[in-house]
Design an enzyme around this catalytic site. Structure first.
Site, PDB file in Angstrom:
ATOM      1  N   GLU A 189      31.653  40.428  32.985  1.00  0.00           N
ATOM      2  CA  GLU A 189      32.655  41.571  32.656  1.00  0.00           C
ATOM      3  C   GLU A 189      32.376  42.336  31.953  1.00  0.00           C
ATOM      4  O   GLU A 189      32.615  43.287  31.492  1.00  0.00           O
ATOM      5  CB  GLU A 189      33.915  40.634  31.484  1.00  0.00           C
ATOM      6  CG  GLU A 189      35.273  39.410  32.295  1.00  0.00           C
ATOM      7  CD  GLU A 189      34.357  38.648  33.177  1.00  0.00           C
ATOM      8  OE1 GLU A 189      35.293  37.674  33.400  1.00  0.00           O
ATOM      9  OE2 GLU A 189      32.594  38.224  33.165  1.00  0.00           O
TER      10      GLU A 189
ATOM     11  N   GLU B 105      36.154  31.352  35.180  1.00  0.00           N
ATOM     12  CA  GLU B 105      35.970  30.562  34.622  1.00  0.00           C
ATOM     13  C   GLU B 105      37.672  29.624  34.702  1.00  0.00           C
ATOM     14  O   GLU B 105      37.495  28.514  34.086  1.00  0.00           O
ATOM     15  CB  GLU B 105      37.160  31.601  33.444  1.00  0.00           C
ATOM     16  CG  GLU B 105      35.784  32.476  32.862  1.00  0.00           C
ATOM     17  CD  GLU B 105      36.827  33.820  32.112  1.00  0.00           C
ATOM     18  OE1 GLU B 105      36.521  33.895  30.689  1.00  0.00           O
ATOM     19  OE2 GLU B 105      37.281  34.493  33.338  1.00  0.00           O
TER      20      GLU B 105
END
Length: 731
Positions: A145, A124
């Site tokens: 995730e 990210e």
């Protein structure tokens, strides 16, 4: 160089701003408080340098001094965050994202120089740059995730949807939680450029900045440029709008109805975020992230798939002080489906294999099975013809015990008979190296009994594979009464060498996995005998999160196997003078076997197996057992999970299990316990009752409730009741 904060160092060097990720307190960079403060300070410094002298900064590079680029979120801190901390967590996430947003809108081209794993928050950070360069190699890049019960909350959903398009981001990156090698990440659009070595990273990053000095779009993300169009369109685009209603249905089908929260939240964040501006989409993502991070499902899955897996992977169950000794030549005794699968797996790991059976033809058939699996990899483009041939050449089929000479390890995979296993192990012991490891793939027979048939009982150990071997990731290692620490260390190392996850348990008939698996399928059979609709039983299993359905799994192993195990248990009880009470489930199996329905291999069991169609539950079950008993679906779900967890507690009390991580990971990877519950013991510690109460006491109350309704076999074990009364846990 000026250190503004220790976790992110900022300095200017000949017009290039460097943001160096380097947390001095940790071996890996994570999104902890030190990083958060340092990121803000570094972006402040970059903005101040540009404001003071715009010509002094022509671009920026984000890099890392660690072996990994960035490890992601601080999971320990997240696990400690309850619902009371939701507002603070939301503010924290929004603060990090605000700094990343400032970085990508700073007005200068920013490059991520990725020299090691960039997973979750690491990727990210990289996605908030304008160009991503990675060293080609064998490390992972991705947004995993969802496998921990979370969504990428640091901008991962919002940015990948805008980079790749809604459908490609969901199916290719977000919902699978796939980990990419750098070359694969480039193909997927997550990485822009590859370099051959770490030394090439910074020169390549600076070269890209210089090559785009006159291109104003190089300093802006695609979605910040004029006339940006989302790839594939937004939800209001007619073509995509026509497809959108199918997304939830497809996801539900993929999950088989299981109540996984994270995939649904990811779908919501992606679709809702695609309809609004970047900042609003990012805020939606943050809210959904906090909702997941403060929920019990995240705690369950992260405890299992991160912390418990980390404990196993660190070798916590391996005896210390014993040097590794890789297996170079493995003897596999028995070339049936299990033995052939073991031989294939070992050959794929680079180990030479001697595959022995009673006849050369039988051994050749085992090798042919390995070839079929390898041919499938070639057809899928995952293996070259040369690699296939090289792997197959490692397997030598034989019927001659003399061919086992030079083998430094043995795994027998013959029929479950003490006498037969004694015979084949003794024959192998006489031919292999004098200190070869002697492993048995038994799923139920005590290792201490099998060790009585050889001259070196200290080298005998259980190495229990799961079927199909090429797909199942677990190995259950069973330590007998006379098994040495050296043998345990070698078996553990062999499992790792085979790229399997090893758990270690102590010796007892059925060990851990077989006993607990039996509790699941026999509970399902028992419910059929009570007159509960078999369709409801299988449906409840799917809703609870079981990857397989218990009646179908019972058909797979055969209805006769539990019958044989029951008879042996009864024989042993009678020999010791212990009263023995047969399970009501046995009546169900006996009636089906009496009707010629012995399981899938026989072509009929609980299910029908038509040659020209899909399997389906046998309609005749209703005639034999009824099927109209009305019970709550939640009770069926809980009977299945509680039967397994309660049996796991009994195994724990008997000293068969050594560690909680072994219990949790073994139950998930070996026997299909619902991953969303975090494993058979995590289910107890993290139980979430319908009234919102949590933990061991709530679990014990529900267990007693089930016992009162459906029988004392579901009653909480005494040790569990004691923990509930004292506030103790299994962790």
């Amino acid at each position: 160089m000026t250190d503004l904060a220790p976790a992110v160092r900022f300095h200017l060097d000949e017009g290039i701003a460097h943001l160096v990720l380097d947390d001095p307190a940790q071996s890996a960079n994570t999104m902890n408080p030190a990083f958060r403060a340092a990121l803000t300070a570094a972006v402040d410094a970059l903005a101040a340098a540009i404001a003071a002298d715009p010509a002094s900064v022509r671009g920026a590079v984000v890099s890392s001094t660690k072996k990994t680029f960035f490890a992601g979120g601080d999971l320990v801190a997240l696990l400690a965050t309850g619902s009371a901390g939701a507002a603070a967590l939301f503010a924290e996430i929004e603060g990090i994202k605000a700094d990343l947003r400032r970085l990508e809108t700073i007005g200068r081209p920013v490059v991520a120089a990725i020299g090691g794993a960039a997973l979750g928050g690491g990727l990210e950070i990289a996605l908030a740059t304008h160009h991503r360069i990675a060293v080609d190699g064998r490390y992972d890049v991705g947004l995993p995730e969802v496998t921990l019960g979370l969504l990428p909350g640091g901008g991962g959903v919002t940015r990948t949807v805008r980079m790749l398009g809604l459908q490609a981001a969901l199916t290719g990156v977000l919902l699978e939680g796939r980990r990419f090698r750098p070359a694969q990440a480039r193909e997927a659009g997550l990485v822009d450029e590859l370099v051959p070595s770490p030394d090439d990273l910074l020169p390549a990053a600076i070269a890209w900045i210089d090559a785009h000095a006159d291109d104003p779009e190089a300093a802006a993300q695609p979605w910040d440029r004029p006339n940006y169009r989302m790839p594939g369109g937004t939800p209001s685009t007619p073509a995509l709008a026509a497809m959108l209603p199918a997304f939830p249905a497809t996801l539900r089908a993929k999950l088989k109805g299981a109540r996984y929260r994270a995939p649904r939240a990811i779908l919501a964040a992606a679709v809702e975020g695609a309809q609004v501006g970047f900042e609003t989409a990012s805020r939606i993502e943050s809210r959904l992230f906090v909702s997941l991070a403060t929920g019990q499902q995240f705690r369950n899955m992260t405890q299992a798939f991160f912390f418990d897996m980390q404990a196993i992977g660190s070798g916590a169950s391996r005896p210390a002080g014993i040097p590794p000794r890789p297996v170079t030549r493995l003897a596999v005794l028995g070339a049936g489906m299990m033995g052939a699968g073991i031989a294939y797996t070992a050959a794929r790991a680079g180990i030479d294999v001697v595959l022995k059976d009673v006849t050369t033809d039988a051994a050749e058939r085992g090798r042919a099975h390995a070839q079929t699996l390898l041919d499938g990899l070639v057809a899928n483009g995952r293996l070259s013809v040369g690699q296939r041939d090289e792997t197959l050449a490692r397997i030598t089929p034989t019927a001659d015990a003399a061919a086992l000479a030079g083998c430094d390890a043995v795994v027998e995979a013959v029929f479950e008979s003490v006498e037969l296993k004694h015979r084949v192990l003794a024959e192998a012991e006489a031919s292999v190296l004098p200190d070869a490891l002697l492993g048995s793939n038994t799923s139920t027979l005590p290792i201490s009994v099998l060790a009585e048939g050889v001259q070196r009982p200290e080298d005998v150990i259980g190495i229990h594979f799961f079927s199909p071997v090429d797909k199942m990731p677990l190995i259950e290692i069973i330590v007998g009464a006379r098994t040495s620490d050296a043998a345990l260390a070698r078996a553990f190392d062999l499992a790792v060498q085979l790229k399997k996850t090893p758990i270690v348990v102590n010796d007892r008939r059925g060990f851990f996995t077989s006993r607990v698996f039996g509790s699941l399928v026999m509970e399902a059979a028992r419910m059929v005998g009570e007159g509960i609709d078999p369709v409801a039983i299988e449906r409840a299993a799917s809703l609870a999160g079981f990857p397989g359905q218990p009646l179908a799994m019972l058909d797979e192993v055969s209805l006769e196997l539990p019958q044989k195990i029951e008879r042996e248990a009864q024989r042993l009880a009678e020999a010791s003078g212990t009263p023995y009470e047969s399970s009501p489930a046995m009546r169900v199996l006996e009636e089906l076997i009496g009707a010629g329905r012995r399981g899938k291999a026989a072509g009929a069991g609980f299910y029908e197996y038509p040659a020209d169609g899909r399997k389906h539950l046998w309609p005749g079950l209703a005639d034999l057992f009824g099927g109209d008993l009305d019970v709550p679906l939640a009770d069926i779900e809980d009977r299945l999970t509680f039967a397994m967890s309660n049996e796991t507690i009994r195994v724990w009390d008997e000293g068969v299990l050594r560690t909680v991580p072994d219990a949790n990971i073994g139950s998930i990877l070996g026997i299909g316990f619902p991953p969303l519950l975090g494993g058979a013991l995590q289910h107890v510690d993290g139980y979430e009752a319908a009234d919102g109460s949590l933990g061991v006491a709530a679990y014990a109350r529900r267990s007693r409730e089930l016992a009162d309704r459906y029988g004392d076999h579901l009653a909480p074990p005494a040790s569990l009741v004691e923990k509930a009364e004292t506030g103790a846990t299994y962790r």
